[in-house]
Motif scaffolding. Structure first.
Motif, PDB file in Angstrom:
ATOM      1  N   ILE A  80      12.576  29.491 -18.972  1.00  0.00           N
ATOM      2  CA  ILE A  80      11.329  30.260 -19.052  1.00  0.00           C
ATOM      3  C   ILE A  80      10.899  30.429 -20.502  1.00  0.00           C
ATOM      4  O   ILE A  80       9.697  30.359 -20.830  1.00  0.00           O
ATOM      5  N   ALA A  81      11.848  30.606 -21.403  1.00  0.00           N
ATOM      6  CA  ALA A  81      11.512  30.737 -22.827  1.00  0.00           C
ATOM      7  C   ALA A  81      10.870  29.450 -23.342  1.00  0.00           C
ATOM      8  O   ALA A  81       9.908  29.492 -24.130  1.00  0.00           O
ATOM      9  N   VAL A  82      11.376  28.296 -22.903  1.00  0.00           N
ATOM     10  CA  VAL A  82      10.789  27.009 -23.293  1.00  0.00           C
ATOM     11  C   VAL A  82       9.391  26.880 -22.717  1.00  0.00           C
ATOM     12  O   VAL A  82       8.446  26.459 -23.406  1.00  0.00           O
ATOM     13  N   TYR A  83       9.234  27.244 -21.462  1.00  0.00           N
ATOM     14  CA  TYR A  83       7.916  27.157 -20.825  1.00  0.00           C
ATOM     15  C   TYR A  83       6.917  28.106 -21.484  1.00  0.00           C
ATOM     16  O   TYR A  83       5.729  27.788 -21.614  1.00  0.00           O
ATOM     17  N   ASP A  84       7.377  29.275 -21.897  1.00  0.00           N
ATOM     18  CA  ASP A  84       6.481  30.209 -22.588  1.00  0.00           C
ATOM     19  C   ASP A  84       5.996  29.608 -23.911  1.00  0.00           C
ATOM     20  O   ASP A  84       4.825  29.772 -24.289  1.00  0.00           O
ATOM     21  N   ASP A  85       6.893  28.915 -24.618  1.00  0.00           N
ATOM     22  CA  ASP A  85       6.509  28.247 -25.857  1.00  0.00           C
ATOM     23  C   ASP A  85       5.503  27.136 -25.579  1.00  0.00           C
ATOM     24  O   ASP A  85       4.513  26.975 -26.302  1.00  0.00           O
TER      25      ASP A  85
END
Length: 237
Positions: free
Chosen positions: A77-82
């Motif tokens: 999710i952190a990667v997708y948020d970026d």
């Protein structure tokens, strides 16, 4: 007007199964966001989606986003948020942004989280369909998935033996995807229910593709992430 962020489905792996419309979107893109994975034993990122794109467009402006291979979703999710943040910036700069994924973006594609987040931010998005792995698989084996009053159901690797038994008993053709998550369940079901036909596929549309309907060939194999099985009544039944 800014161009909508386009989520392009690339199909199961064979570059020739890319739609004309998808190829046009890729050609026009100023930046193409692509999820990639880094396996523990490999130094470089792995991206089957990039391989498809570079088959047609070797100089495509691909921007990779490494996704951790973990059941812990917070890291992904952190990667997708970026990715969402960068896509929004490019969108507001007037760039043509494409987010490219294998298969079809509407079927078990976690990238849809990015699409939904962009929509919530008021970013225009659009979605282009692609050929799904189970449609390509059926075609490669000359199978008819469903006919007349039969029903088709697609379920993920969380399938249980009860799920399979109930669906098959009610004239459903069952597609189970991501078999690595339910390998033992599916193998035990095949052994205990020989009255059904089992069509097993892995790495559909790639040079490593494998297909068999022979239990003796299927049962000893480890079932990878990119695998699926089509279960139906035997033709003679």
């Amino acid at each position: 007007m800014p161009h909508p962020v386009t989520f392009v489905s690339l199909g199961p792996g064979d570059p020739e199964l890319l739609t004309v419309k998808a190829l046009q979107a890729l050609k026009q893109a100023d930046v193409i966001f692509v999820p990639a994975t880094k396996l523990p034993h490999q130094q470089a990122l792995t991206s089957r989606a990039t391989d498809i794109i570079h088959h047609w467009l070797p100089q495509a402006p691909v921007r990779l986003f490494p996704l951790p291979m973990s059941h812990e979703r917070s890291e992904a999710i952190a990667v997708y948020d970026d990715m969402c943040l960068q896509a929004a910036v490019c969108y507001h700069e007037g760039q043509r942004v494409v987010v490219a994924v294998e298969g079809d973006v509407s079927i078990y594609a976690s990238i849809h989280y990015v699409l939904e987040q962009l929509q919530q931010q008021g970013v225009d998005v659009c979605q282009q369909p692609g050929i799904t792995s189970f449609i390509a698989a059926a075609a490669s084996a000359s199978l008819s998935l469903i006919a007349q009053t039969e029903r088709l159901v697609v379920i993920p690797g969380t399938a249980t033996a009860d799920d399979l038994e109930q669906l098959l008993a009610t004239r459903h053709t069952v597609v189970v995807m991501k078999l690595s998550q339910c390998e033992q369940t599916v193998k035990a079901f095949m052994q205990s229910h020989p009255a059904y036909a089992y069509h097993y596929f892995e790495n559909v549309g790639s040079p490593a593709a494998f297909y068999s309907h022979d239990l003796a060939a299927i049962l000893p194999r480890p079932l990878p992430y990119f695998s699926l099985i089509i279960i139906t009544k035997k033709a003679s039944a």
